[in-house]
Design a protein around this motif. Structure first.
Motif, short mmCIF file in Angstrom:
data_model
loop_
_atom_site.label_atom_id
_atom_site.label_comp_id
_atom_site.label_asym_id
_atom_site.label_seq_id
_atom_site.Cartn_x
_atom_site.Cartn_y
_atom_site.Cartn_z
N THR A 17 0.82 -1.22 0.00
CA THR A 17 0.00 0.00 0.00
C THR A 17 0.85 1.26 0.00
OG1 THR A 17 -0.18 -0.26 2.41
CG2 THR A 17 -2.04 -1.01 1.07
N ASP A 25 3.62 4.76 -6.99
CA ASP A 25 3.09 4.73 -8.35
C ASP A 25 1.85 3.84 -8.39
OD1 ASP A 25 2.78 4.95 -11.10
OD2 ASP A 25 4.06 3.21 -11.47
N PRO A 26 0.68 4.38 -8.77
CA PRO A 26 -0.55 3.56 -8.78
C PRO A 26 -0.51 2.43 -9.80
CG PRO A 26 -0.96 5.71 -9.75
CD PRO A 26 0.41 5.77 -9.13
N LEU A 27 0.21 2.63 -10.92
CA LEU A 27 0.29 1.60 -11.93
C LEU A 27 1.23 0.46 -11.52
CD1 LEU A 27 0.34 3.78 -15.17
CD2 LEU A 27 -1.54 2.41 -14.27
N THR A 28 2.03 0.69 -10.51
CA THR A 28 2.82 -0.38 -9.90
C THR A 28 2.07 -1.01 -8.74
OG1 THR A 28 4.87 0.77 -10.49
CG2 THR A 28 5.02 -0.95 -8.81
N ARG A 29 1.38 -0.16 -7.97
CA ARG A 29 0.65 -0.65 -6.80
C ARG A 29 -0.52 -1.55 -7.21
NH1 ARG A 29 -0.14 3.93 -4.76
NH2 ARG A 29 -2.30 4.29 -5.35
N ARG A 30 -1.16 -1.24 -8.33
CA ARG A 30 -2.34 -2.03 -8.72
C ARG A 30 -2.00 -3.50 -8.95
NH1 ARG A 30 -6.76 -1.40 -13.63
NH2 ARG A 30 -7.32 -3.60 -13.63
#
Length: 457
Positions: A238, A242-247
């Motif tokens: 969490t 980076d959201p595109l890595t976290r997703r």
């Protein structure tokens, strides 16, 4: 279930192209047998390696317990397979699972295993091998697949009941293997090929039957929402900015099996490599370079991690968001490297119990480049749907050729290290670095390629 399997795959991958898949398997196995022969590896050693690889392939197939309906729905849509129909049919879950296991053995025996033996046999017979050992090899290969699938299912079932019991079983097995108290290989289907006596037949088949019965009896199906117990792993990811890595990281953590399936799949490759190193040394007297071998095969095995981090991606969904596919692949690459390289480093640390640290340090240098190359090739050829597209025969052939172009010279370097140690090590590291650069370039090309394809489709 056999009809369902064929209809499902032929619908997803195209009937004619999918039907040609066994031909590709036979050609690749024959080519591999011939290339190994050039290194001085005899047909008997190759046959033993084939039995071992098929056993570990069965281990991978048997991880149905780690794949829940969440992943299947993403690939197939709102579809219920027969194996999940215990609530709607007057059939017990145990009977469905036993039938599914038998179906897998029959299906893969005809579609993958027999072509592999045929490909090996074509080269082996040309070199003077008789037909009778090939028939015994076919039986051993099919039994090895059943053994791997049954062992995997039994371990997953035991883990679902009691993780303490699973750790105890694994500890006992590891102690027996390392201490040499029991020859575990003698109780696998390899004994069917190596021995051929009535006693070896019993030793080779009885454990498979017991494991299959144990797995079917103990396994508990993964229901909707049951993966919630894995969400405590969310805290590991969490904080990723980076959201595109976290997703993709959170998708793996919250899916059935959580990050444990990444560890398990990499562990299978680790065990394969350790076994092959031991068998090659016994058969040829050659001591391969452990670091190059582990780094290469663990890096190649990271393809399963690519499947996990993309399992919930619907490729066209990103067209709705103000983000370019280049950034999507870059984020997925970071998630992929975090999961695969951390698992590879952990297994290399475990290998330090048996192999010199200096050799394993080379493996730490080789694995990142190989893993990066695998990602680049996978992203460029298959986009965000690797499981769906790699059963396309032509695409599979391209993918296999691309990986072989890197794997063959690296594995040859591992085998010839005793002849030219410095050249082999430096060459392997340099080649892996070049492969990593090529993989990064392919990753950069993958985004525009797939975005253009989806927008013009």
């Amino acid at each position: 279930m056999l009809r369902e399997e064929w209809r499902l795959h032929s619908h997803l991958f195209g009937g004619g192209r999918f039907a040609a898949f066994p031909i590709a398997i036979a050609v690749l196995t024959g080519a591999g047998t011939w290339l190994l022969g050039l290194t001085g590896t005899g047909p008997e050693a190759v046959a033993g390696g084939l039995v071992a690889l098929v056993g570990f392939f069965g281990l991978q197939v048997g991880t149905i317990g780690l794949v829940g309906r969440d992943a299947l729905r993403d690939v197939l849509g709102d579809t219920t397979l027969l194996v999940f129909s215990a609530r709607t049919l007057p059939v017990s879950w145990q009977r469905l699972l036993a039938t599914f296991l038998l179906k897998d053995v029959c299906y893969y025996a005809g579609f993958v295993l027999t072509p592999a033996v045929v490909g090996y046999g074509a080269v082996a017979v040309a070199e003077g091998t008789a037909i009778h050992p090939l028939l015994r090899l076919w039986v051993a290969v099919v039994a090895a697949f059943a053994f791997g699938a049954s062992l995997s299912l039994a371990l997953v079932a035991l883990a679902g009941r009691s993780r303490v019991a699973l750790l105890a079983v694994l500890a006992v097995g590891a102690a027996a293997a390392v201490g040499g108290f029991v020859d575990l290989v003698a109780y696998t289907p390899y004994a069917l090929y190596a021995g051929g006596t009535p006693g070896s037949v019993v030793r080779g088949l009885l454990p498979t039957a017991l494991l299959a019965a144990l797995g079917v009896a103990l396994f508990e199906p993964i229901e909707e929402g049951s993966s919630g117990r894995h969400r405590r792993t969310d805290g590991l990811f969490t904080g990723v900015a980076d959201p595109l890595t976290r997703r993709p990281l959170l998708s793996v953590a919250r899916s059935s099996g959580s990050v444990g399936k990444v560890v398990f799949s990499m562990g299978v490759l680790f065990a394969v490599t350790a076994l092959l190193l031991d068998r090659i040394t016994m058969a040829t007297g050659i001591e391969p370079h452990a670091g190059i071998a582990f780094g290469t095969l663990l890096g190649l095995g990271a393809f399963t991690t690519y499947s996990w981090v993309t399992q919930f991606d619907a490729p066209r969904e990103y067209l709705r968001f103000p983000v370019r596919y280049e950034r999507v692949f870059s984020g997925t690459l970071r998630a992929y490297l975090l999961l695969s390289l951390s698992a590879a480093a952990a297994y290399l640390a475990v290998a330090a119990l048996w192999y010199p640290l200096a050799q394993l340090a080379v493996g730490l240098l080789v694995a990142p480049g190989v893993a990066g190359y695998v990602f680049g090739v996978s992203a460029y050829l298959t986009g965000l749907a690797p499981n769906e597209l790699l059963f396309d025969t032509a695409l599979f052939a391209c993918f296999g050729a691309a990986l072989a172009a890197l794997a063959v010279p690296l594995l040859v370097a591992a085998l010839v290290v005793s002849i030219a140690p410095s050249f082999a090590v430096v060459g392997a590291v340099a080649l892996s670095v070049i492969a990593g650069v090529v993989g990064r370039w392919l990753t950069g090309r993958a985004g525009p390629r797939w975005e253009r394809r989806f927008r013009t489709a």
